[in-house]
Design an enzyme around this catalytic site. Structure first.
Site, short mmCIF file in Angstrom:
data_model
loop_
_atom_site.label_atom_id
_atom_site.label_comp_id
_atom_site.label_asym_id
_atom_site.label_seq_id
_atom_site.Cartn_x
_atom_site.Cartn_y
_atom_site.Cartn_z
N ASP A 68 0.50 -1.34 -0.21
CA ASP A 68 -0.12 -0.19 -0.22
C ASP A 68 1.13 1.42 0.53
OD1 ASP A 68 0.99 -0.74 2.69
OD2 ASP A 68 -0.61 0.32 3.53
N GLU A 131 0.39 -0.98 5.90
CA GLU A 131 1.30 -0.54 6.65
C GLU A 131 1.14 1.23 6.98
OE1 GLU A 131 4.95 1.41 7.83
OE2 GLU A 131 3.79 2.06 5.99
#
Length: 375
Positions: A68, A131
């Site tokens: 991400d 994250e």
């Protein structure tokens, strides 16, 4: 085009704004499956995670990262489309190039190369799409799940961008703790011409805030810099110039090392507030606790690989923000971080040096091979 550059271009082109993975892990999983890995996709509450292993038994050495990315921000600040990887001046520009699809691509190719060799024990890759977000259903939950299964990870290397001035000059062997606080001071709203009928919340907040900003948190330790208190947001007033605010809110962040515990910091801030006439409780969110990985086989393996490839002996740092390394540390797994230059992370025109991609791949390959050998 090198294999790692080709893969990186593919990953950048996928708009995996957290927690959306946009198919990045499917691409990596397919490649590793073709290389002989056992690949498992773990989905928790809308978060995609990948766990891939090759080999059997101990030691188990894990490479880890995230697919991400943060939003691109104002498109006008970019000189090219953020999700259209663009080569310019020896660099590849695109959101996630450094943080951290460059490392993900290098780790994938490094593990493919290791799988083609004869290696002892088990090599693994853990990826998450959580994250840059809350960090609840990503690496933390995967590690909890693996622990419940009895999986024991011996060492972990996280591919966060750690290099500072030149590629290879720094690693992370620990991180500071981080927690956020919210303090609301309540008074009585009124007219500025009649202060005797009101209780100005901003005035009540001022001495508390001054005392918190001026507080001495010590000198830190050999591993960590001094603890810091930083105001992040102030909310007060209605916007009108003739209204006394009835409520004032301050949000702040504390970064701390092992010389302070979260509980001691919370107690001290509550005491400072009370000493300055504010009884309202502080709302807390502890997002990370400090940790440090001591010199041992993992750091020796990683530093040795960096020196072998770059000729540079990296410094060991605990600075910067939080990362998923904290979740490995919480499971008592030795963990270190290494990746490309971090100067453009989360910025417009995020970019990575193309010439560092193959050396980065070789560092990961050597570091895992060395860790397998020395465990």
């Amino acid at each position: 085009m090198s294999a790692v550059l080709e893969l990186l271009r593919d990953l950048i082109s996928r708009q995996s704004v957290t927690p959306n993975d946009a198919g990045c892990q499917a691409v990596v999983g397919a490649r590793l499956s073709a290389a002989g890995f056992q690949v498992e996709h773990l989905h928790f509450e809308g978060v995609d995670n990948l766990w891939a292993t090759h080999g059997a038994g101990a030691p188990l050495i894990c490479l880890a990262g995230h697919t991400d990315v943060v939003p691109a921000g104002p498109i006008g600040a970019w000189t090219s489309e953020p999700f259209s990887p663009t080569e310019r001046g020896g660099e590849l520009v695109g959101r996630g190039a450094v943080d951290m699809k460059g490392s993900v691509a290098a780790m994938t190719v490094a593990l493919e190369q290791l799988a083609a060799e004869s290696h002892p024990g088990t090599i693994a890759l853990l990826l998450t799409s959580d994250e840059e977000g809350p960090g609840i259903d990503g690496t933390r939950r995967v590690l909890d799940t693996l622990a419940e299964r009895g999986v024991s990870i011996d060492d972990a290397i996280v591919g966060e961008p750690t290099s500072e001035q030149v590629f290879g000059d720094a690693i992370k062997a620990g991180r500071r703790g981080s927690m956020n606080g919210r303090l609301v001071v309540r008074g009585v709203q009124g007219h500025t011409a009649y202060p005797q009928l009101a209780d100005n919340a901003a005035h009540r907040l001022a001495p508390v805030l001054g005392a918190l900003v001026a507080a001495d948190w010590g000198k830190g330790t050999a591993d960590f810099p001094p603890t810091t208190f930083q105001v992040s947001n102030l909310v007060c007033g209605t916007g009108a110039s003739n209204v006394i605010p009835g409520e004032a809110e301050v949000r702040f962040n504390v970064r701390f090392g092992t010389d302070w515990t979260a509980e001691r910091i919370q107690d001290r801030i509550a005491r400072i507030a009370q000493e300055n006439g504010v009884e309202e409780p502080v709302e807390w969110n502890v997002s990370a606790l400090p940790f440090v990985t001591r010199p041992g086989s993992l750091l020796a393996a990683l530093v040795g690989a960096i020196e072998s490839v770059t000729g540079i002996k990296p410094i060991s740092s605990t600075g910067g923000g939080t990362s998923d390394a904290r979740f490995f540390a919480a499971h008592k797994i030795p963990v270190a971080e290494f990746g490309p230059i971090n100067a453009t992370i989360h910025a417009a025109n995020e970019r990575i040096e193309i010439d560092c991609l193959d050396p980065l791949t070789e560092i990961y390959r050597l570091a895992v091979r060395n860790a397998l050998r020395d465990r």
